[in-house]
Design a protein around this motif. Structure first.
Motif, PDB file in Angstrom:
ATOM      1  N   GLY A 299     -48.777  14.734 -44.620  1.00 53.43           N
ATOM      2  CA  GLY A 299     -49.105  16.030 -44.879  1.00 53.43           C
ATOM      3  C   GLY A 299     -50.771  16.256 -45.113  1.00 53.43           C
ATOM      4  N   PHE A 300     -51.376  15.136 -45.574  1.00 58.27           N
ATOM      5  CA  PHE A 300     -52.745  15.061 -45.801  1.00 58.27           C
ATOM      6  C   PHE A 300     -53.357  15.302 -44.257  1.00 58.27           C
ATOM      7  N   GLY A 301     -52.821  14.466 -43.325  1.00 60.14           N
ATOM      8  CA  GLY A 301     -53.331  14.365 -42.085  1.00 60.14           C
ATOM      9  C   GLY A 301     -53.314  15.740 -41.583  1.00 60.14           C
ATOM     10  N   LEU A 302     -52.260  16.464 -41.708  1.00 63.01           N
ATOM     11  CA  LEU A 302     -52.046  17.805 -40.978  1.00 63.01           C
ATOM     12  C   LEU A 302     -52.927  18.652 -41.692  1.00 63.01           C
ATOM     13  N   VAL A 303     -53.242  18.604 -42.987  1.00 60.68           N
ATOM     14  CA  VAL A 303     -54.123  19.520 -43.468  1.00 60.68           C
ATOM     15  C   VAL A 303     -55.449  19.520 -43.030  1.00 60.68           C
ATOM     16  N   LEU A 304     -55.760  17.846 -42.809  1.00 59.34           N
ATOM     17  CA  LEU A 304     -57.010  17.627 -42.410  1.00 59.34           C
ATOM     18  C   LEU A 304     -57.467  18.122 -41.122  1.00 59.34           C
ATOM     19  N   ALA A 305     -56.215  18.144 -40.174  1.00 56.26           N
ATOM     20  CA  ALA A 305     -56.390  18.418 -38.801  1.00 56.26           C
ATOM     21  C   ALA A 305     -56.503  20.017 -38.704  1.00 56.26           C
ATOM     22  N   VAL A 306     -55.805  20.709 -39.301  1.00 57.38           N
ATOM     23  CA  VAL A 306     -56.007  22.178 -39.438  1.00 57.38           C
ATOM     24  C   VAL A 306     -57.357  22.412 -39.922  1.00 57.38           C
ATOM     25  N   THR A 307     -57.905  21.909 -40.906  1.00 54.44           N
ATOM     26  CA  THR A 307     -59.195  22.259 -41.618  1.00 54.44           C
ATOM     27  C   THR A 307     -60.351  21.867 -40.794  1.00 54.44           C
ATOM     28  N   THR A 308     -60.001  20.859 -39.937  1.00 52.07           N
ATOM     29  CA  THR A 308     -61.061  20.439 -39.055  1.00 52.07           C
ATOM     30  C   THR A 308     -61.207  21.359 -37.597  1.00 52.07           C
ATOM     31  N   LEU A 309     -60.009  21.828 -37.166  1.00 50.36           N
ATOM     32  CA  LEU A 309     -59.825  22.753 -36.049  1.00 50.36           C
ATOM     33  C   LEU A 309     -60.583  23.937 -36.588  1.00 50.36           C
ATOM     34  N   VAL A 310     -60.483  24.510 -37.781  1.00 48.19           N
ATOM     35  CA  VAL A 310     -61.083  25.780 -38.269  1.00 48.19           C
ATOM     36  C   VAL A 310     -62.356  25.598 -38.087  1.00 48.19           C
ATOM     37  N   PHE A 311     -62.925  24.312 -38.845  1.00 49.80           N
ATOM     38  CA  PHE A 311     -64.583  24.002 -39.007  1.00 49.80           C
ATOM     39  C   PHE A 311     -65.086  24.238 -37.536  1.00 49.80           C
TER      40      PHE A 311
END
Length: 367
Positions: A299-311
């Motif tokens: 879950g942490f990896g998924l959230v990190l991937a989404v926030t990285t994509l937004v960034f």
């Protein structure tokens, strides 16, 4: 200059950022796994130690109360025997024995050791003055350790393991003036007591050992009865001391072990026993906690991937478009520079590219 600005000369900012995030995510996940795994092992040790101690207390209480029920029956008969006739007393003794599954024999001996009344008439008129239960019962309540049948060996059917073995309970019989007039004795069936201990321990998922003050195992859920084990827990049991610790037993397995120093309940006479209980140190599987950790990390990896994509979309893409505009301007293309407003730095770079475009256009016009 064109080679320096070529797209293939170095990785793009977005790729570098993705790589940076992935690398740090992997490092963070590995660190978290190591920390959580160590903490999980510590928590498992603590939980197992508490589990074996609490369950051992439950086994001891259940076992002692079971013996106490038979003791209470004997005390009741002894207290009112003076007001009853022999036939009535014999009936009570027969009821105490029942089907022989728990109590094998109950009888009353006079001061000279002669059995006057007994369940099923067994041993009546025989002398038991040399038996420990009679001798100790003259002076007070008594609980005797495991022993083989002597006088009753040929009068009772053999148990599954061979010759019957008994636990003794005895109490003095007194008249209305408080003078001792005899002794009431019970022989509890050892096989029944052993089976009861094993069933209770199995229900609580423990191994249990009844240990006497010599260090011998009197009853157990494993095949060590009659042996003395050289273990700290067994030495503590011999001394009647409480203990809880992780120990490696003779089978090479590490067990969380607890010692209950006294097996007793209410006014039950002491047998001089301690209870040792153990549970395999690997009894609590870590799969559930590990599974939770894996889900958390996923879950942490998924959230990190989404926030990285937004960034990347909000902050990196504008810089890439600025770089593309700068490349076009330097290549001499007539293009309108991309205007980035996502950050102060992006606005500054956008203005610089626009100024560069203006300067190049003016230079060309002057030529």
């Amino acid at each position: 200059m064109s080679r320096l600005l070529s797209r293939g000369s170095s990785p793009s900012l977005s790729r570098a950022l993705y790589g940076f995030v992935v690398l740090n995510a992997l490092l963070a996940a590995a660190g978290a796994w190591l920390v959580v795994d160590q903490r999980q092992a510590e928590l498992r040790q603590t939980a197992l130690a508490e589990a074996v101690r609490t369950r051992a207390q439950g086994i001891e209480l259940d076992f002692a109360r079971t013996l106490h029920r038979e003791w209470r029956k004997a005390r009741t008969i002894a207290q009112d025997i003076a007001s009853r006739d022999a036939s009535s007393v014999r009936t009570s003794l027969d009821l105490v024995v029942g089907d022989n599954s728990q109590v094998s024999w109950a009888g009353i001996a006079a001061l000279d050791g002669t059995v006057t009344i007994a369940s099923g008439g067994l041993l009546e008129q025989q002398n038991v003055s040399t038996r420990p239960w009679f001798q100790r019962g003259l002076t007070g309540d008594f609980a005797g350790d495991v022993h083989k049948a002597v006088l009753l060996a040929d009068l009772l059917p053999s148990s599954e393991g061979g010759q019957r073995q008994f636990l003794d309970l005895a109490t003095p019989i007194k008249d209305s003036q408080g003078r001792v007039t005899g002794v009431l004795g019970l022989h509890l069936d050892y096989s029944w007591a052993q089976a009861h201990l094993a069933e209770t321990a199995r229900a609580l998922q423990l191994d249990a050992f009844i240990v006497d003050r010599t260090g011998s195992v009197m009853m157990a859920t494993t095949d060590v009865v009659g042996r003395s084990l050289d273990l700290p827990s067994m030495r503590a049991a011999t001394a009647g001391a409480a203990r809880a610790a992780l120990e490696t037993w003779p089978d090479g397995v590490a067990y969380q072990t607890a010692v209950i120093p006294q097996v007793g309940y209410s006014d039950l006479p002491s047998f001089g026993w301690s209870l040792v209980a153990r549970i395999d140190n690997n009894a609590m599987a870590a799969s559930s906690v590990s599974g939770t950790l894996v889900l958390f990390l996923a879950g942490f990896g998924l959230v990190l991937a989404v926030t990285t994509l937004v960034f990347v979309q909000v902050f990196v893409r504008p810089l890439q478009r600025l770089a593309s505009s700068a490349r076009s301007v330097l290549a001499g293309e007539e293009t309108y520079p991309y205007e980035a407003t996502s950050t102060t730095e992006a606005r500054t770079l956008s203005a610089a590219v626009a100024r560069l475009q203006t300067n190049i256009s003016e230079t060309r016009a002057g030529n």
